[in-house]
Write an enzyme that holds these catalytic residues in place. Sequence first.
Site, mmCIF file in Angstrom:
data_model
loop_
_atom_site.group_PDB
_atom_site.id
_atom_site.type_symbol
_atom_site.label_atom_id
_atom_site.label_comp_id
_atom_site.label_asym_id
_atom_site.label_seq_id
_atom_site.Cartn_x
_atom_site.Cartn_y
_atom_site.Cartn_z
ATOM 1 N N GLU A 152 0.827 -1.206 0.000
ATOM 2 C CA GLU A 152 0.000 0.000 0.000
ATOM 3 C C GLU A 152 0.868 1.265 0.000
ATOM 4 O O GLU A 152 1.734 1.424 0.848
ATOM 5 C CB GLU A 152 -0.937 0.013 1.207
ATOM 6 C CG GLU A 152 -1.924 -1.127 1.235
ATOM 7 C CD GLU A 152 -2.872 -1.179 0.038
ATOM 8 O OE1 GLU A 152 -2.971 -0.176 -0.702
ATOM 9 O OE2 GLU A 152 -3.509 -2.217 -0.150
ATOM 10 N N CYS A 166 -8.104 -1.328 8.056
ATOM 11 C CA CYS A 166 -6.730 -1.388 7.546
ATOM 12 C C CYS A 166 -6.211 0.011 7.227
ATOM 13 O O CYS A 166 -5.122 0.399 7.652
ATOM 14 C CB CYS A 166 -6.649 -2.268 6.293
ATOM 15 S SG CYS A 166 -6.965 -4.011 6.610
ATOM 16 N N HIS A 208 -1.401 -5.541 2.101
ATOM 17 C CA HIS A 208 -2.605 -6.366 2.054
ATOM 18 C C HIS A 208 -2.273 -7.720 1.436
ATOM 19 O O HIS A 208 -1.513 -7.803 0.466
ATOM 20 C CB HIS A 208 -3.697 -5.690 1.204
ATOM 21 C CG HIS A 208 -4.623 -4.859 2.002
ATOM 22 N ND1 HIS A 208 -4.761 -3.497 1.822
ATOM 23 C CD2 HIS A 208 -5.474 -5.186 3.007
ATOM 24 C CE1 HIS A 208 -5.660 -3.031 2.676
ATOM 25 N NE2 HIS A 208 -6.099 -4.041 3.399
#
Length: 185
Positions: free
Chosen positions: A79, A140, A162
């Site tokens: 991410e 998250c 992730h």
Amino acid sequence: MKLLISGFTNFSTHTENSSQIMAEFLGKTQIPDITIHSVILPVSFGQAFEKLKIEIDSFGPDYVICLGLAGTRQKISLEKVAINLIHCDIPDNEGIFLKDRPIIAGGDSAYFSTLPLNEMVELQTPYPVEMSFSAGAYVCNYVMYRLLDYVKDTKVKAGFIHLPHLKENRDAISASLVQVIRALF
């Protein structure tokens, strides 16, 4: 060097969470010159970051990598950015269901991962790794945003990864995560 790895407990209809399984695995993995500590976070807006913050303060890591489950993804997703937004499709494990709310009122619009993502994504790993530009707007993203805000004026490097469901790919995913971790050091 010290690395703190976090994962999450089960949530919603997920009977297992890849992030919990991998965080526990990595916490037991011996990598030369790296001390790894793992923690499992509740899927809770009220508790997840608070538990992570306690671990950061007590362990004193050089790096923090948070893992989360993105069940529809087919690759390990590094991410790039966390946004200052909570927008749930499902409630957290405490029943909290928020729409269109800032994580920190008046806070920065977004934070970028401080991990070397470009180098990490170019690794030749047993399981595919990709760059992602959306950590979502659920727990998250919340944890990633709060983490990056918390360490912004320190030397701690931090980010979020992730994971897909493990299924028959557990060994390839775990080997890929070890390679990604080694790229940090």
